[in-house]
Design an enzyme around this catalytic site. Structure first.
Site, PDB file in Angstrom:
ATOM      1  N   ARG A 265       0.864  -1.183   0.000  1.00  0.00           N
ATOM      2  CA  ARG A 265       0.000   0.000   0.000  1.00  0.00           C
ATOM      3  C   ARG A 265       0.893   1.224   0.000  1.00  0.00           C
ATOM      4  O   ARG A 265       1.465   1.584   1.029  1.00  0.00           O
ATOM      5  CB  ARG A 265      -0.920  -0.043   1.222  1.00  0.00           C
ATOM      6  CG  ARG A 265      -1.587   1.286   1.510  1.00  0.00           C
ATOM      7  CD  ARG A 265      -2.652   1.193   2.563  1.00  0.00           C
ATOM      8  NE  ARG A 265      -2.232   0.699   3.849  1.00  0.00           N
ATOM      9  CZ  ARG A 265      -1.593   1.413   4.782  1.00  0.00           C
ATOM     10  NH1 ARG A 265      -1.262   2.669   4.540  1.00  0.00           N
ATOM     11  NH2 ARG A 265      -1.271   0.882   5.954  1.00  0.00           N
ATOM     12  N   HIS A 269      -3.639   4.169   4.766  1.00  0.00           N
ATOM     13  CA  HIS A 269      -4.712   3.175   4.839  1.00  0.00           C
ATOM     14  C   HIS A 269      -6.019   3.778   4.338  1.00  0.00           C
ATOM     15  O   HIS A 269      -6.716   3.198   3.529  1.00  0.00           O
ATOM     16  CB  HIS A 269      -4.880   2.684   6.273  1.00  0.00           C
ATOM     17  CG  HIS A 269      -5.957   1.674   6.443  1.00  0.00           C
ATOM     18  ND1 HIS A 269      -7.206   1.998   6.919  1.00  0.00           N
ATOM     19  CD2 HIS A 269      -5.993   0.351   6.162  1.00  0.00           C
ATOM     20  CE1 HIS A 269      -7.961   0.909   6.943  1.00  0.00           C
ATOM     21  NE2 HIS A 269      -7.247  -0.094   6.491  1.00  0.00           N
ATOM     22  N   TYR A 278       4.385   5.509  11.113  1.00  0.00           N
ATOM     23  CA  TYR A 278       4.716   4.113  11.426  1.00  0.00           C
ATOM     24  C   TYR A 278       5.502   3.390  10.330  1.00  0.00           C
ATOM     25  O   TYR A 278       5.837   2.220  10.490  1.00  0.00           O
ATOM     26  CB  TYR A 278       3.443   3.317  11.747  1.00  0.00           C
ATOM     27  CG  TYR A 278       2.376   3.356  10.659  1.00  0.00           C
ATOM     28  CD1 TYR A 278       2.431   2.499   9.557  1.00  0.00           C
ATOM     29  CD2 TYR A 278       1.300   4.230  10.743  1.00  0.00           C
ATOM     30  CE1 TYR A 278       1.454   2.526   8.576  1.00  0.00           C
ATOM     31  CE2 TYR A 278       0.325   4.273   9.774  1.00  0.00           C
ATOM     32  CZ  TYR A 278       0.395   3.418   8.692  1.00  0.00           C
ATOM     33  OH  TYR A 278      -0.566   3.449   7.714  1.00  0.00           O
TER      34      TYR A 278
END
Length: 372
Positions: A265, A269, A278
């Site tokens: 990805r 998200h 992160y």
């Protein structure tokens, strides 16, 4: 705040995957997959390239529209066009797909129209297309629930005596959900004609796949009695081939099949997420070099099939589609609030009528008093 976590476990291994197209766009041999794409010529490659490019444009418009306040939310799919477009091209028209909220490419290949991609994210409708018009269910928001829906549909296919196949798409995070595991038990027990497509994009929101699995997710399926294949999800050819294998397996009465497509990805998200909190920048850059669209472009160029005219045609198609998606969002007309009760059930019933009456009274409380 999440600690930045390097991906080192076997679950993230991108070398132990089946592929037909490497990162440089060079065709490589794979005995298991080659026979499933023996018919793919330059024209077919151009169609795959065009569809992936157009899907990326839809995604780009969706992100931009959300940032401009025109959509409530958007779930980007950049980097995942290969597995989405490749697997969707393997379907027969009467097969039925059950996507998650991120499978923009599956919806596009199945026939979704420009407005179908944005109206629900704008909050105007519960669903923006009739699932039976394109044999694709409404994108599922509840993580993993579509796997049970797909198996139920597949068991219905068995009872109808036809040879359709159902397919469920879900991510690596959903593999930890009870729904997915229960769906695989039912599918295996009843030899249901269903294909499970796990898009391992490395991150379940802000948690790495190493939290979901220490070993490749495809290794779980045989434990349920389901054959599986682990592929390079950034390889559209491998995605097409693997899905053809899986569909043939299910269609011929052998029961379910499982595909783990290892991809990434590239974006957040959803547009409410900040992946820089992160993820390592180096990790993102490494995956950028594995781009599924660039691979096919390189292959076509090596075959002298990526001329200026073709490139211009694809760019023009992308501009037209992007404009249509934007126009659909900007031109949307919101219903009156009471309209939320429309089309919830096929036929009206007293319970819904009572709820509608209560909500109408609530809305009336905001109206100015008569004569004032």
């Amino acid at each position: 705040m999440h600690t930045l976590t390097p991906q080192t476990d076997l679950a993230t291994d991108v070398d132990d995957v089946a592929r037909l197209l490497n990162e440089d766009g060079e065709r490589v041999a794979d005995p298991e997959l080659d026979r499933w794409v023996a018919d793919v010529d330059a024209a077919a490659l151009q169609r795959l390239y065009r569809d992936m490019t157009l899907v990326r444009r839809i995604d780009t418009e969706g992100v931009a529209l959300q940032r401009q306040g025109q959509l409530g939310l958007w779930a980007p799919c950049q980097g995942q066009e290969g597995v989405q477009v490749g697997t969707a091209h393997a379907f027969r028209r009467d097969d039925f797909a059950f996507p998650s909220y991120r499978e923009i490419g599956v919806q596009y290949v199945r026939g979704a129209k420009p407005a179908d991609f944005v109206i629900a994210w704008r909050g105007e409708e519960h669903s923006t297309y009739n699932p039976y018009d394109i044999n694709t269910a409404t994108p599922q928001i509840i993580i993993g629930a579509q796997s049970l829906h797909a198996v139920g549909y597949a068991m219905g296919i068995q009872r109808d005596g036809t040879d359709q196949v159902a397919a469920a798409y879900f991510g690596d995070g959903a593999s930890s959900q009870g729904d997915v595991n229960e769906a695989m038990i039912f599918a295996s027990s009843f030899r249901a004609p269903v294909v499970f497509v796990c898009t391992n994009n490395q991150w379940a929101i802000s948690e790495p796949v190493t939290v979901q699995a220490k070993f490749p997710i495809a290794g779980r399926a045989p434990g349920f009695g389901i054959p599986s294949m682990r592929i390079d999800g950034n390889d559209v050819l491998a995605s097409l081939a693997a899905m053809r294998w899986a569909l043939d397996h299910a269609r011929s009465g052998k029961g379910p099949a499982f595909i783990e497509a290892v991809t990434y990805r590239m974006g957040p998200h959803t547009t409410s997420d900040d992946p820089t909190r992160y993820r390592h920048k180096e990790e993102v850059e490494r995956w950028k070099r594995r781009d599924p669209i660039s691979r096919v472009e390189a292959l076509l160029r090596s075959q002298n099939e990526f001329g200026d005219d073709f490139q211009a045609d694809v760019a023009a198609d992308a501009d037209r589609l992007g404009g249509a998606v934007r126009a659909a969002a900007l031109g949307a007309v919101s219903r009156q609030p009471i309209g939320v009760f429309d089309h919830v059930y096929e036929e009206p019933h007293t319970g819904l009528a009572e709820q509608r009456e209560h909500f109408a009274a609530y809305l009336a409380g905001f109206e100015p008093e008569a004569g004032r």
